[in-house]
Design a protein around this motif. Structure first.
Motif, PDB file in Angstrom:
ATOM      1  N   GLU B 131       0.834  -1.215   0.000  1.00  0.00           N
ATOM      2  CA  GLU B 131       0.000   0.000   0.000  1.00  0.00           C
ATOM      3  C   GLU B 131       0.871   1.269   0.000  1.00  0.00           C
ATOM      4  O   GLU B 131       1.767   1.424   0.823  1.00  0.00           O
ATOM      5  N   PHE B 133       0.356   4.231   0.953  1.00  0.00           N
ATOM      6  CA  PHE B 133       0.345   4.983   2.199  1.00  0.00           C
ATOM      7  C   PHE B 133       1.416   4.463   3.159  1.00  0.00           C
ATOM      8  O   PHE B 133       2.145   5.229   3.783  1.00  0.00           O
ATOM      9  N   ILE B 134       1.509   3.159   3.259  1.00  0.00           N
ATOM     10  CA  ILE B 134       2.463   2.556   4.193  1.00  0.00           C
ATOM     11  C   ILE B 134       3.893   2.738   3.709  1.00  0.00           C
ATOM     12  O   ILE B 134       4.777   3.125   4.473  1.00  0.00           O
ATOM     13  N   VAL B 135       4.122   2.468   2.423  1.00  0.00           N
ATOM     14  CA  VAL B 135       5.477   2.611   1.892  1.00  0.00           C
ATOM     15  C   VAL B 135       5.989   4.016   2.152  1.00  0.00           C
ATOM     16  O   VAL B 135       7.086   4.227   2.674  1.00  0.00           O
ATOM     17  N   LEU B 137       4.810   6.342   4.141  1.00  0.00           N
ATOM     18  CA  LEU B 137       4.916   6.678   5.573  1.00  0.00           C
ATOM     19  C   LEU B 137       6.238   6.141   6.102  1.00  0.00           C
ATOM     20  O   LEU B 137       6.944   6.794   6.869  1.00  0.00           O
ATOM     21  N   GLY B 138       6.584   4.934   5.666  1.00  0.00           N
ATOM     22  CA  GLY B 138       7.851   4.339   6.080  1.00  0.00           C
ATOM     23  C   GLY B 138       9.039   5.146   5.585  1.00  0.00           C
ATOM     24  O   GLY B 138       9.909   5.535   6.357  1.00  0.00           O
TER      25      GLY B 138
ATOM     26  N   ILE D 267      -4.163   0.541   8.644  1.00  0.00           N
ATOM     27  CA  ILE D 267      -3.761  -0.093   7.383  1.00  0.00           C
ATOM     28  C   ILE D 267      -2.842  -1.285   7.632  1.00  0.00           C
ATOM     29  O   ILE D 267      -2.959  -2.315   6.973  1.00  0.00           O
ATOM     30  N   LEU D 273      -7.278   1.097   2.527  1.00  0.00           N
ATOM     31  CA  LEU D 273      -7.359   2.558   2.573  1.00  0.00           C
ATOM     32  C   LEU D 273      -8.463   3.076   1.665  1.00  0.00           C
ATOM     33  O   LEU D 273      -9.082   4.095   1.931  1.00  0.00           O
ATOM     34  N   GLY D 313      10.373   3.043  10.318  1.00  0.00           N
ATOM     35  CA  GLY D 313       9.886   3.007   8.938  1.00  0.00           C
ATOM     36  C   GLY D 313      10.109   1.651   8.293  1.00  0.00           C
ATOM     37  O   GLY D 313       9.207   1.085   7.671  1.00  0.00           O
ATOM     38  N   VAL D 314      11.308   1.124   8.492  1.00  0.00           N
ATOM     39  CA  VAL D 314      11.617  -0.166   7.880  1.00  0.00           C
ATOM     40  C   VAL D 314      10.696  -1.244   8.440  1.00  0.00           C
ATOM     41  O   VAL D 314      10.129  -2.059   7.687  1.00  0.00           O
ATOM     42  N   ILE D 316       7.728  -0.937   9.754  1.00  0.00           N
ATOM     43  CA  ILE D 316       6.346  -0.777   9.280  1.00  0.00           C
ATOM     44  C   ILE D 316       6.204  -1.373   7.884  1.00  0.00           C
ATOM     45  O   ILE D 316       5.266  -2.118   7.593  1.00  0.00           O
ATOM     46  N   ILE D 317       7.172  -1.075   7.022  1.00  0.00           N
ATOM     47  CA  ILE D 317       7.078  -1.608   5.659  1.00  0.00           C
ATOM     48  C   ILE D 317       7.174  -3.132   5.680  1.00  0.00           C
ATOM     49  O   ILE D 317       6.382  -3.828   5.033  1.00  0.00           O
TER      50      ILE D 317
END
Ligand SMILES: Nc1ncnc2c1ncn2[C@@H]1O[C@H](COP(=O)(O)OP(=O)(O)OP(=O)(O)O)[C@@H](O)[C@H]1O
Ligand SMILES: Nc1ncnc2c1ncn2[C@@H]1O[C@H](COP(=O)(O)OP(=O)(O)OP(=O)(O)O)[C@@H](O)[C@H]1O
Ligand SMILES: [Mg+2]
Ligand SMILES: [Mg+2]
Lengths: 500, 330, 294, 330
Positions: B131, B133-135, B137-138, D267, D273, D313-314, D316-317
């Motif tokens: 997604e 958004f997640i990429v 945000l990361g 998400i 989303l 960030g990493v 989360i991805i």
């Protein structure tokens, strides 16, 4: 004569379920081949395999006698194999011209040659006698126009093999004639054509050879000339369906279920008045674009409308579909894909969406929902490979059956059915007609909008004919003929609103 | 009446087109009434020049959003690229000396870094199917962290001599029009042309409208998506090239919230957040609206500065009221 | 009238406690001075980042014709060139708290002493833990200011036998420092003292310690002189034995001096360093300002 | 073969379901390996209690996103409500005295304010038909400004006596489980039940999936949308009731970026989303993942704290890589 495109022993499974069990078909150049069969028989799947949208699980696709594996639809298209989808394959927020040339834009240097594309799009649409503006967004044009755009898009592709999945389901007689003219032209040019329709008269009219499928297998193959329509139907369904329309068993009631006076839907329908009696089946005929859909959408509160509405003798005010539903009136949309069903959700969720309240007692009673689904599957003969399937993966006809089941779950006293049998096979049609009669016999009132004159004539107790947003006249059961209705619909014969 | 005829029913002024323009005109009027200097050449140059950063980025964001994507990382990415550009230039200073070769090396760094950053976002979103958004945000967190780390928590500053040399990139111009304005205008015009006149713009809209249809129509959906992110990354690089000469420094607070501003500008301009339709000139108007709000708030006293954010919020909502969609029917 | 003079005041927005106090004092000063000097007009702008602050200063020059600028730079480096441009245009420039990266631009410099702030804190820490000890430290938002403070602190405790177990960013924020302190308490079984480096963070730290019921921590040293914390020191709270000033009111001083400089011939240019002072129960009453919001 | 027979389906492990759980399990394992105290009751209570604010909000956000909306204003809204709650309690103190009636008045304030704030967002989005992104970006600025203004740039603090009285709301609990955890669990359970078993959850998914189909199916689309925002507003109010007792204060830095955290949690948990499908338990897992990342970073040494954001960030991805969608076919 070698076949241009051929399938040999093609099988296809989705997950655990096999839906094609070894299909053999050969398409010859300059010939129109019909592929017919019940809903869910596997016609669309077969066509998608031929045109590279799906890969066969086993078996071969041969082009010019050479086995090919199309990586995707682009590869197939590059070989001249083009599919017109059963469901519209158009980007809603793009214009007609943008859709026709999508992926093969004409360029002048680095820029788009918009003028050339517009001109060619116009020319293609003119060839199809379709007057939709090339700048209109797809979201804003009517279903028949969308179908014509699909056809124009396919014509633009210079096909050697043209595969058409129910192209006529949403077309009017006139548009069908235009399409058949084009098919004849392509046939003369040596294109191999595969054609599906649930209207068997069309098959008789334009096809040379045919393949009949049932439950994922070929049950008959031969020349069209050797089959009568009844024989085709019987081979498809496995039983006799010659008496399509049931006889009226119970007379129409005397009470007025719905009285509409001076209903106006701005831009679409003007000052429409009519009565609907208890237990009556009222046909609403007219050409596509005559405003029937919008009139009924106005009636149930889906569009802004003015006028006086009485249900069971009481004045009512309807501002949203839920108001109509609370008064026992439901409308079944003609557009199952974008207005009827949530394609990404399951059958159960779709079935009960309209009257979820009836299944809710603090919480949703899933058990009752499952029972309702089981009943609907049985009653409407919905064929799904699995119970948990996303509705978008059902065959077109089975989606339509689910949509009817969904509306009927609300047990409306007055039900307005817009194009009830669009994309439905002949066996199921018969069942749906019987169902409509049973409803009427139980004292419910039905309005049937249909673009098939035969359906109106076979089904309705009385028919109203619309043209340009006005009721042109009323035809009683006794003197209902196709010619009479068509003359009214075309405005060739004015008639005063009769008994109403 | 055929539906074709129905479509030609008279021309009405389309609020979705006029809306942003009206809002912009209203703001200009208010500004002019509040302060005599508002329309002075100096003020107009200031406002336009500083719009350039967000503006250039927002043009790229228009393509990303049109094709159904989103990029939250642009602000951090700009900070990171600015930091990197400064580091590279400082490192090369002994070799190249404080001259134009060094400036060009810095610019090349920014463009290359932007391209790579865009490719990383695009790769994770398309090939890895995560997604957007997640990429983003990361990566937003990652770039923000990296710039803080590069700067050791403080500020990365460009060598002072070099700063004097490249200052003109922001402050000078041609014929009295400053370079950032010129670059912004060029980017906007190219963007508008690509969106309207090149196959790519159409493909982006098609992918955003219905990616399945696009795929069936021989559009390479992943490539289009990836390209929008790379394109945005390059534009972030270009924006940074304008930004560094202005302040000569980058820190962890550089570019904070630029992503929200850029997305807001795109949407105020009439592009649909859910994709399928984009309008570059609208985005330019959106950027100008946002810059003018700030400028006008600086022109007036009497409002507690604590309430600036509230006024900004109200004006943004009002600007969009003018162009909301028609009530759904049928 | 003709000789109305305009003073522009550009400061960072109130994004954490100290900045909030500074905003308050700036507004108070502006209101007060507008009464006192009818011939002065003030323009106050708050910025959330360095870029926005440069915008504000540009706007002040282009549209408000300022005669003097009082600026508390968000960051030194990026603000140097724009402020220099103001000075070059002939306007009076007062720089507050954070020096610019080029000397001699400003006419008046009202300076805070971040390194001194760290040093005073470190010295107190070394005095309070004469036999050494284990402490944890919370840092602010990653900025040059924070770096200077931490460096000053580390230099002051060097060789005192004090071991810094861990250091994390509490971002001058109560909630963040509460979270960080909770995790420090889980991580380390024994902590002798905490350098919270800011009173907002000290409040978060104290709440975490209190909630965990830990008795091993002897005290928490905050900083910046928030009135609640000064009061606790004054009242001999053992957990808050001292404070280190870094008065947000320095902005008011700067504005006032600028106003004086603009309206009179009194010599106000030069550099005023407002040093950081250790506040202890003995002198706490002097640093308690009941009306300040900070 | 009758259609009924055809209808059973085989069970395969679904990565979209297992993904977030696997990521959570991996984090717990890493935490336990890195630090012996990680699994201590104290640490677990800490992590869960402070997850509660974002968690409660994220449950509401799940409904908003499922029905195709978005709310960027929740963080500012929480700060504003916290400020208001403190102001009201301080103002009523002389009248009611520092006792439970005052605490209840404070709670009522939070709930009422949350409801109203949700209604304002919902009204602008549904009745006024303005893009949710713009409306909530606007109200985000407005609430943030208002709380700064109420606090005069500083901090609004609750009266000290009152603070001592309501402290237990955050720190105490029943049977060793703290109240925030209990409230979070209750909200999550109710949310899950509503999403899966109540008509409202179905309607929200239907609206998010295709609002036209929902309208044709007699669903009151605007009411469903509005309700999701109001529901979220109330939950923000409840989260604030847990928040204020913790430190007894609110300032302009309260709740900054909560909106991004809440949306990210939703998400990560597998809600789409673009709407149409939502999973409350997934959101809870998402919130826990985000809190654990912070906790683990604080419990370990060796990494420059400047890089925390990058590691976050990493992770989360990576967490989302586990649950990406199958490649679309056909
Ligand atoms: N992607 C899919 N996943 C699972 N099942 C599918 C998928 N696509 C088709 N099917 C199933 O394959 C069967 C054949 O469908 P197909 O669409 O080919 O029927 P059809 O003959 O075209 O019917 P109709 O006349 O109703 O259009 C149906 O049972 C359908 O549900
Ligand atoms: N200009 C238009 N904008 C949006 N939708 C349209 C437009 N014209 C037609 N449609 C849609 O296309 C479909 C075709 O309806 P149309 O108005 O052509 O008349 P109709 O008399 O209902 O014909 P039929 O029911 O046979 O299609 C309807 O669903 C209608 O809502
Ligand atoms: Mg089919
Ligand atoms: Mg119709």
């Amino acid at each position: 004569m070698t076949a241009l495109l051929e399938l040999r022993a093609v099988r296809r499974s989705f997950g655990q379920v096999e839906v094609l069990h070894g299909i053999d078909i050969a398409l010859a150049p300059g010939e129109v081949h019909a592929l017919i069969g019940e809903n869910g028989a596997g016609k669309s799947t077969t066509m998608k395999i031929m045109s590279g949208y799906l890969a066969p699980t086993s078996g071969q696709v041969l082009l010019d006698g050479v086995p090919v594996t199309h990586a995707d639809s682009q590869a197939a298209e590059a070989q001249g194999v083009v599919l017109i989808h059963q469901e519209f394959n158009l980007a809603d927020r793009l214009t007609v011209e943008q859709n026709i040339f999508l992926g093969r834009e004409k360029k002048r240097g680095p820029f788009l040659d918009k003028a050339a594309m517009r001109a060619e799009a116009r020319a293609l649409l003119d060839r199809l006698d379709c007057r939709v503006p090339v700048d209109a967004r797809i979201a804003d044009i009517s279903n028949p126009d969308k179908q014509m755009v699909e056809i124009a898009k396919a014509l633009q592709r210079d096909a050697r093999v043209l595969i058409m999945d129910e192209p006529t389901a949403v077309l009017t007689t006139h548009e069908v004639d235009v399409l058949f003219g084009q098919i004849a032209r392509l046939k003369a040019a040596g294109v191999a054509i595969l054609f599906t329709s649930h209207k068997l008269d069309e098959v008789r009219r334009i096809c040379d050879s045919l393949t009949i499928m049932r439950d994922g297998a070929v049950v008959a193959q031969g020349r069209v000339a050797d089959y009568t329509e009844d024989a085709m139907a019987e081979a498809m369904v496995g039983r006799d369906v010659s008496s399509l329309y049931p006889a009226r068993a119970v007379p129409v009631g005397s009470g007025i279920a719905l009285r509409v006076q001076g209903l106006t839907v701005p831009g679409f329908a003007d000052d429409v008045s009519f009565d609907l009696r208890q237990g009556e089946i009222l046909g609403l005929a007219g050409l596509i674009g005559s405003g029937r859909t919008e009139l009924m959408e106005g009636l149930v509160g889906l569009r802004a409308a003015t006028g006086r509405i009485q249900i069971a003798g009481r004045d009512v005010s309807i501002r949203a579909p839920r108001d109509a539903q609370a008064l026992g009136m439901c409308y079944l949309t003609e557009d199952r894909k974008s207005r009827g069903l949530l394609l990404s959700q399951g059958m159960r969720e779709n079935l009960t969406l309209q009257c979820l309240g009836d299944f809710t007692n603090w919480l949703i009673d899933t058990r009752a929902e499952e029972q309702a689904l089981t009943r609907a599957i049985a009653e409407f003969d919905i064929r799904a490979p699995s119970r948990g399937i996303a509705v978008g993966n059902l065959s077109g006809g089975n989606q339509q059956k689910l949509l009817i089941a969904k509306i009927m779950l609300a047990e409306p006293d007055i039900v307005i059915i817009d194009e009830p049998t669009r994309g439905i096979d002949i066996g199921t049609k018969q069942q749906i007609y019987e169902f409509i009669h049973a409803l009427a016999a139980a004292g419910r009132s039905i309005i049937v909008i249909s673009s098939e004159m035969q359906e109106i004539i076979g089904l309705a107790d009385r028919a109203l004919v619309m043209r340009s947003g006005r009721i042109m006249g009323e035809v009683a059961r006794a003197d209902m003929t196709e010619e009479r209705i068509v003359r009214l619909a075309m405005g060739l014969q004015a008639e005063h609103a009769g008994t109403g | 009446m055929s539906s074709a005829e129905r479509l030609e029913r008279g021309w009405r002024p389309d609020l979705r087109v006029l809306g942003p323009l009206l809002a912009l005109a209203a703001l200009v009027l208010i500004g002019a009434l509040l302060n005599g200097n508002f329309l002075s050449a100096g003020n107009i140059t200031n406002v336009l020049s500083r719009s350039a950063f967000i503006g250039i980025i927002a043009v790229g964001m228009t393509f990303v959003i049109t094709s159904g994507g989103l990029d939250l990382s642009v602000g951090s990415m700009a900070a990171f690229i600015a930091g990197l550009m400064i580091l590279v230039m400082n490192a090369l200073l002994p070799v190249l000396g404080a001259g134009w070769p060094l400036a060009i090396a810095g610019m090349a760094t920014a463009i290359v870094a932007g391209t790579l950053a865009g490719m990383i976002n695009g790769f994770l979103i398309t090939t890895m199917r995560i997604e957007a958004f997640i990429v983003t945000l990361g990566t937003m967190g990652i770039y923000r962290s990296l710039v803080t780390w590069l700067a050791d928590g403080g500020t990365l500053s460009l060598d002072f001599g070099m700063r004097t040399l490249i200052r003109p990139i922001y402050f000078n111009g041609i014929l009295g029009i400053s370079f950032p304005i010129i670059v912004f205008a060029l980017v906007a015009i190219c963007g508008e042309v690509v969106m309207r006149r090149a196959a790519f713009g159409r493909h982006a809209a098609a992918v955003g409208s219905n990616d399945r249809v696009a795929r069936y129509s021989s559009v390479d959906v992943n490539r289009v998506r990836l390209t929008t992110y790379v394109f945005l990354g390059i534009l972030v690089g270009i924006a940074t090239i304008m930004y560094v000469p202005r302040l000569g420094a980058a820190s962890s607070s550089t570019g904070v919230l630029w992503e929200l501003e850029a997305i807001a500008a795109v949407i105020i301009g009439g592009t649909m957040l859910k994709g399928g339709f984009g309008r570059v000139w609208g985005t330019v108007v959106g950027v100008l609206i946002l810059s003018l709000i700030d400028n006008i708030l600086n022109l007036t006293d009497g409002v507690s500065p604590y309430l600036n954010g509230a006024i900004q919020g109200v004006i943004i909502i009002l600007a969009v009221i003018l162009q909301r969609e028609k009530r759904a029917e049928g | 009238q003709e000789d109305t003079k305009v003073i522009g005041v550009s400061i960072p927005a109130a994004t954490h406690g100290w900045a909030g106090g500074m905003n308050f004092h700036a507004q108070q000063a502006v209101e007060r001075l507008e009464e006192v000097y009818p011939q002065l007009d003030f323009v106050l702008a708050t910025a959330s980042d360095a870029g926005k602050q440069v915008n504000d200063i540009e706007d002040m020059i282009a549209t408000r014709n300022i005669d003097a600028l009082v600026v508390l730079p968000f960051e030194s480096e990026p603000l140097t060139a724009p402020v220099q441009a103001v000075a070059d245009s002939g306007a009076w420039v007062t720089v507050v708290d954070r020096g610019l990266s080029v000397e001699g631009i400003e006419d008046l410099y009202v300076a805070g002493d971040n390194a001194g702030f760290g040093r005073v804190s470190g010295e107190f820490m070394a005095d309070a833990l004469p036999d050494g000890g284990k402490i944890v430290a919370l840092r602010g938002i990653p900025t040059t200011i924070d770096n200077e403070r931490v460096e000053g602190f580390e230099a002051a405790i060097e060789g005192s036998g004090i071991e810094v177990l861990g250091m994390e960013h509490g971002n001058w924020n109560r909630d963040d420092s509460f979270t960080v302190m909770q995790d420090f308490l889980s991580k380390y079984d024994s902590i002798d003292a905490v350098w919270a480096s800011d009173d907002d963070m000290a409040i978060g730290v104290l709440a975490a310690i209190e909630a965990a019921g830990r008795e091993d921590i002897q005290f928490v040293l905050g900083g910046a002189g928030m009135k609640e914390m000064i009061a606790r020191t004054r009242d001999n709270d053992p957990m808050v034995p001292a404070n280190v000033t870094y008065p947000p009111a320095m902005i008011a001083t700067a504005i006032e001096l600028t106003a004086v400089g603009l309206t009179s011939t009194a010599p106000v240019s030069g550099e005023f360093t407002i040093g950081s002072v250790l506040v202890t129960p003995e002198n706490a009453a002097e640093y308690y300002y009941p009306d300040s919001p900070f």
